[in-house]
Scaffold this motif. Structure first.
Motif, PDB file in Angstrom:
ATOM      1  N   ARG B 123      15.465 -13.303   9.982  1.00 13.00           N
ATOM      2  CA  ARG B 123      15.666 -14.709   9.621  1.00 13.00           C
ATOM      3  C   ARG B 123      14.384 -15.276   9.000  1.00 13.00           C
ATOM      4  NH1 ARG B 123      18.051 -16.666  15.435  1.00 13.00           N
ATOM      5  NH2 ARG B 123      20.222 -16.110  15.145  1.00 13.00           N
ATOM      6  N   GLY B 124      13.269 -14.953   9.635  1.00 14.66           N
ATOM      7  CA  GLY B 124      11.968 -15.455   9.160  1.00 14.66           C
ATOM      8  C   GLY B 124      11.675 -15.003   7.750  1.00 14.66           C
ATOM      9  N   LYS B 125      11.976 -13.728   7.468  1.00 16.30           N
ATOM     10  CA  LYS B 125      11.710 -13.202   6.121  1.00 16.30           C
ATOM     11  C   LYS B 125      12.651 -13.847   5.101  1.00 16.30           C
ATOM     12  CE  LYS B 125       8.306 -11.040   7.272  1.00 16.30           C
ATOM     13  NZ  LYS B 125       7.025 -11.608   6.898  1.00 16.30           N
ATOM     14  N   GLN B 126      13.900 -14.052   5.520  1.00 12.71           N
ATOM     15  CA  GLN B 126      14.861 -14.689   4.596  1.00 12.71           C
ATOM     16  C   GLN B 126      14.425 -16.110   4.258  1.00 12.71           C
ATOM     17  OE1 GLN B 126      19.387 -14.472   4.813  1.00 12.71           O
ATOM     18  NE2 GLN B 126      18.992 -16.480   5.673  1.00 12.71           N
ATOM     19  N   TYR B 127      13.886 -16.789   5.264  1.00  9.61           N
ATOM     20  CA  TYR B 127      13.509 -18.196   5.109  1.00  9.61           C
ATOM     21  C   TYR B 127      12.120 -18.338   4.479  1.00  9.61           C
ATOM     22  CZ  TYR B 127      12.775 -23.048   6.628  1.00  9.61           C
ATOM     23  OH  TYR B 127      12.546 -24.390   6.679  1.00  9.61           O
ATOM     24  N   ASN B 128      11.414 -17.206   4.364  1.00 11.88           N
ATOM     25  CA  ASN B 128      10.008 -17.218   3.929  1.00 11.88           C
ATOM     26  C   ASN B 128       9.134 -17.994   4.891  1.00 11.88           C
ATOM     27  OD1 ASN B 128      10.060 -15.603   1.691  1.00 11.88           O
ATOM     28  ND2 ASN B 128      10.636 -17.284   0.324  1.00 11.88           N
ATOM     29  N   ALA B 129       9.410 -17.842   6.176  1.00 12.61           N
ATOM     30  CA  ALA B 129       8.605 -18.530   7.185  1.00 12.61           C
ATOM     31  C   ALA B 129       7.218 -17.882   7.244  1.00 12.61           C
ATOM     32  CB  ALA B 129       9.284 -18.427   8.540  1.00 12.61           C
TER      33      ALA B 129
END
Lengths: 208, 357
Positions: B123-129
């Motif tokens: 999720r973090g990578k998808q969101y560019n967190a």
């Protein structure tokens, strides 16, 4: 207009009469515009007041929901789930004209999403997350509507203010000054006429 | 990547690792359980303010965790991270003090945290967190250590993360199915994989303790499936082919296929005949505006049912699982009280969310 700068001629008087007529018709039109804008403003004011009340309620609900979800699942879980959002809502900005005032029209897409299109898995999440997402989607929609109405109101208010200043300037400064100038020119022309009549009489008397 | 996974035991290795030490493990777990907060503590905590609760937590078993994290966080965030840290350390300790079968069973049960962390990483990578944001949302209570997770979080893309997981059971699913756009599907599949893995480990339960362990998991599956069915029906999803992929197999009582095919009224009617009805009937209203009350009741029911028979097999996996449930529940309850009080939620609402077992 400073009276000393005015040349008391007939052509100036004709020009002034034209300007007064123009100013008076402008004044009448601007007054009508002001009244029309005020009517429009009040129409939107009621709508905006309702939307603002709904927005406050939606904000309160969304805050409650996220607080509850954070308490039950933990902020860590709520944040992690929020990362799964893959598409941001899109906003399309167009506009329309209300009595010469360009007001925005905001169309939004992708704000409200069905449960299975939000980007997070259903099995690993729960109703607390769903209801938080629901509440925030509703809040975003309300913000967009409120933004549209409140921007419209702001622009209308600015225009009303501007128009009011123009109407007042015409009514209390421009037109009275023009009339004064016209009176001055008339008086000056009459004076010149009297002088010339008197001069002619003197010439005629001397010739006798 | 071999560096990360070099020491990780494979499933097949774990079965062989040492002989089961139930007697020792259960004794240690009993001692650990005696340190849990008694249920009388919760009404007391409910009468305290946020500052008093902070002080209470600081003076409890969570002191070290609070001290450790106090430099980085404050307020409710500090409490929550300290609770999570303590939970992770407790589970790590359980894995340390057990050997053989109990160790195997616990590590399989705790895989839920690994799955949670993998989901968070994706999720973090998808969101560019940012790295910091991802690290804050990880709970290293499973097999993947914090160091491993940090290394994974620091990777540039989801492809690298998946490649780094090539020694794990999650790799085939992630590598074959995840294309960077179907995260919800992958999350659901990972969750289903967790439960099917767990049922695979339990096998066909013959002993009393295995039966109780299986029963607990089956109850959890039923509660999850029921919650999912309610959520989907509320969202207007009626198609069987859309609902069934979201059902976990192996529940105790619910016939998910039959329930999924029923319209809402008949679905509710069918639930009347199940053991869950008594637990949920109090919150059932025709329009079901909110499902949180229902989910809370289901959770209470499954935890209460799971702990009812914990005394039946005193030297088995049951007391250890019982402790895991109690510890997790204590952390949840403390977080609910702390966050709820800090956010100014009504006391009644906070009390409704607590599960006091």
């Amino acid at each position: 207009m400073v009276l000393q700068d005015v040349k008391p001629t007939r052509s100036e008087l004709i020009n002034l009469k034209k300007r007064i007529k123009l100013s008076e018709s402008g004044h009448k039109l601007l007054k009508m515009k002001r009244d029309g804008l005020i009517l429009e403003f009040f129409k939107i004011l009621n709508e905006a007041r309702n939307v603002r009340t709904e927005l406050d309620a939606a904000f309160e609900l969304a805050t409650d929901k996220i607080n509850l979800a954070s308490a039950v699942n933990g902020v860590v879980a709520v944040k992690s789930t929020a990362f799964s959002t893959k598409e941001n809502p899109e906003i399309e900005l167009s506009g329309h004209n209300i009595m010469g005032v360009f007001v925005p029209k905001i169309n939004s897409t992708g704000v409200r999403k069905p449960l299975y299109e939000r980007g997070y898995g259903i099995i690993g999440t729960n109703a607390y997350i769903d209801e938080t997402a629901d509440a925030f989607e509703d809040l975003v929609e309300k913000i967009i509507t409120a933004a549209e109405l409140e921007t419209t109101m702001k622009r209308l208010l600015n225009e009303i203010e501007k128009t009011k200043r123009r109407v007042n300037a015409l009514e209390f400064k421009v037109i009275p000054e023009l009339i004064d100038t016209m009176k001055f020119i008339r008086f000056a022309l009459e004076e010149v006429e009297r002088e010339s009549t008197f001069r002619l009489k003197r010439v005629k008397a001397r010739m006798k | 990547m071999d560096k990360i996974w070099g020491k990780k035991p494979r499933k097949s290795d774990k079965k062989k690792k040492g002989t089961s030490n139930y007697a020792y493990a259960v004794t240690r777990v009993r001692a650990m359980k005696s340190k849990l907060l008694p249920k009388e503590t919760y009404p007391r905590l409910m009468n305290m303010g946020v500052d008093e609760i902070t002080r209470f937590i600081q003076e409890s078993e969570y002191k070290n965790d609070i001290d450790e994290l106090a430099m980085k966080y404050s307020g409710a965030d500090l409490a929550e991270h300290a609770l999570n840290r303590n939970l992770a350390l407790t589970y790590a300790k359980l894995l340390l003090i057990t050997a053989g079968e109990p160790n195997y069973l616990i590590s399989e049960y705790l895989r839920r945290y690994d799955i949670w962390n993998i989901k968070t990483l994706l999720r973090g990578k998808q969101y560019n967190a940012s790295l910091e944001e991802i690290l804050e949302t990880l709970i290293s209570a499973g097999e993947l250590t914090y160091t491993t997770l940090s290394e994974l979080a620091a990777m540039e893309s989801y492809e690298e993360i998946i490649e780094a997981l090539n020694e794990t059971d999650y790799y085939p699913l992630l590598q074959e199915e995840y294309d960077g756009t179907n995260l919800a599907y992958i999350e659901n599949e990972l969750d289903k994989m967790y439960y099917s893995g767990l049922f695979g480990v339990i096998g066909k339960p013959r002993s009393k303790d295995r039966k109780l362990f299986a029963r607990f998991i089956k109850l959890e599956v039923d509660a999850k499936n029921m919650g999912t069915l309610f959520r989907l029906k509320k969202a207007g999803v009626e198609q069987l082919d859309e609902i069934m992929p979201l059902m976990i197999e192996g529940g105790l009582e619910l016939n998910t296929e039959k329930l999924a095919s029923l319209p809402y009224e008949e679905f509710v009617e069918a639930l009347r005949k199940t053991r869950y009805w008594d637990a949920i009937s109090g919150v059932m209203v025709p329009d079901m505006d909110s499902l949180t009350g229902l989910e809370c009741r289901l959770l209470k029911f499954s935890l209460e049912s799971a702990t009812t028979y914990s005394h039946v097999s005193p030297i088995s996996i049951v007391p250890i699982m019982d402790y895991i449930i109690y510890k997790n529940n204590e952390v949840n309850n403390l977080r609910i009280i702390f966050r709820g009080k800090e956010a100014g939620l009504e006391d009644e609402l906070i009390k409704d969310q607590l599960v006091v077992i």
